[in-house]
Design an enzyme around this catalytic site. Structure first.
Site, PDB file in Angstrom:
ATOM      1  CB  ALA A 148      -0.908   0.003   1.227  1.00  0.00           C
ATOM      2  CD  GLU A 176      -3.704  -6.953   3.270  1.00  0.00           C
ATOM      3  OE1 GLU A 176      -4.136  -7.140   4.417  1.00  0.00           O
ATOM      4  OE2 GLU A 176      -3.407  -5.824   2.822  1.00  0.00           O
ATOM      5  CD  GLU A 182       0.825  -5.686   5.882  1.00  0.00           C
ATOM      6  OE1 GLU A 182       0.085  -5.650   4.891  1.00  0.00           O
ATOM      7  OE2 GLU A 182       1.472  -6.718   6.215  1.00  0.00           O
TER       8      GLU A 182
END
Length: 291
Positions: A99, A145, A165
Site C-alpha cells: 500500500a 492481500e 506490515e
C-alpha cells in the site's frame, strides 16, 4: 516503501507496455481514461477482462485512487456479457509492492475508523466472475492481500509474497491475516505476519497459496489462457460454482454442503445444464448461451 501517486503522463510515458494498452483502455473505459491502471479485453474471443496496475516508478504501490479505479474496471467487466473471466497483473518487477505508505502516514484513528478505510478494496473479492491474479515480482502487504482476494493465483518464477506490515508498526488491514491463514495454515501465516518474512514462488505453491508457477515471460499469457478456458463455460453456472467454492471459507461443512446442494439443484433450472448434458450424450461440444 513509501510512494506518492504520480501523474498519469509520467507513468504512462515510462511504461514499456503502455502505448498498446493505453489505446485499448481509452476504447474500453466507460468513465474516461484510467490514470493508474491499463484496461483491455484479451483472448481470441476478447472474453477475458485484463487489468494491469500501472505505477511502474512506485512498484505499483496501491494508492486509494488506484484501488478505486480497479473497482470501476471490475464493475465494467462484471456488466459486460462477453467477459467470462478477469485477469489482474502488475509488471515483471512487481505485482504490487504494498500500500502507499505516505498516503497513510498521517491518517488518524478517527479518520480510519469513521471512514471505514480500505473497505472498498474488498470489491475484488465480491465480483461474481472469476478473477485470476498473475503475480510477477513483489506481492507484499496490500499487494499480497490483493492477490489473495482473487480466485486463482498464478505466480512467475521470481514472485515473492509477504505481509511485512509488522515492520511498519501496524498489521495487515485488507484481509491479510484472514486469507493468508486460510491459504497456508496457522503456523506459516503467523510466522510471515509476525516477522515480515517473505516466501518465494515455490514456497507459495507448496503451501497452497498459488496454484501454478510459470516463467516470468509466460505468466500473463498463461493466466489469460486460464481465463479463456473459464470463459468458454456457462457464465451463469460458473458464477454458481464460484459461490459454492467461496462458501467453503465462510461456512461449516454441513452448511457448505447444503449451499452446494442448493446451487447444484439450481443448475437444473438452466438451459446451459440441459445443453451440457445433452452435448455429452450426443458426443459433441456444448454450445452454452449463459441462460
Amino acid at each position: 516503501m513509501a510512494f506518492l501517486c504520480r501523474s498519469a503522463a509520467v507513468l504512462l510515458k515510462s511504461s514499456r507496455t503502455a502505448p498498446g494498452l493505453l489505446s485499448a483502455s481509452r476504447l474500453y473505459s466507460s468513465g474516461g481514461q484510467y490514470e493508474y491502471i491499463l484496461v483491455e479485453k484479451r483472448g481470441q474471443r476478447s472474453n477475458v477482462g485484463f487489468i494491469q496496475l500501472n505505477r511502474p516508478k512506485a512498484l505499483n504501490a496501491l494508492c486509494d485512487d488506484l484501488m478505486k479505479e480497479v473497482g470501476q474496471a471490475l464493475d465494467s467487466f462484471e456488466a459486460d456479457a462477453d467477459v467470462g473471466a478477469i485477469v489482474i497483473t502488475g509488471s515483471e518487477r512487481a505485482f504490487a509492492a504494498g500500500a502507499d505508505i505516505k498516503e497513510m502516514q498521517n491518517r488518524t484513528f478517527q479518520e480510519c475508523y469513521g471512514g471505514n478505510f480500505l473497505s472498498h478494496w474488498n470489491r475484488v473479492s465480491t465480483v461474481k466472475k472469476p478473477v485470476i491474479a498473475a503475480v510477477n515480482g513483489f506481492a507484499l502487504g496490500g499487494g499480497c492481500e490483493l492477490a489473495m482476494m482473487c480466485d486463482i493465483i498464478y505466480a512467475g518464477e521470481k514472485a515473492q509474497f509477504g505481509q511485512p506490515e509488522i515492520l511498519l508498526g501496524t498489521i495487515p488491514g485488507a484481509g491479510g491475516t484472514q486469507r493468508l491463514t486460510r491459504a497456508v495454515g496457522k503456523s506459516l501465516a503467523m510466522e510471515m505476519v509476525l516477522t515480515g518474512d517473505k516466501i518465494n514462488a515455490e514456497e507459495a505453491k507448496q503451501s497452497g497459496l498459488v496454484s501454478k508457477i510459470y516463467p516470468v515471460e509466460q505468466l500473463v499469457s498463461e493466466a489469460v489462457k486460464c481465463g479463456e478456458k473459464i470463459a468458454a463455460n456457462s457464465k451463469l453456472v460458473t458464477a454458481m460454482a464460484k459461490e459454492a467454492v467461496s462458501g467453503a471459507f465462510e461456512l461449516t461443512l454441513a452448511e457448505g454442503n447444503r449451499l452446494e446442494k442448493r446451487l447444484f439443484h439450481s443448475t437444473f433450472a438452466t438451459e446451459d445444464r440441459k445443453e451440457g448434458m445433452t452435448a455429452f450424450v450426443e458426443k459433441r461440444k456444448a454450445n452454452f448461451r449463459d441462460n
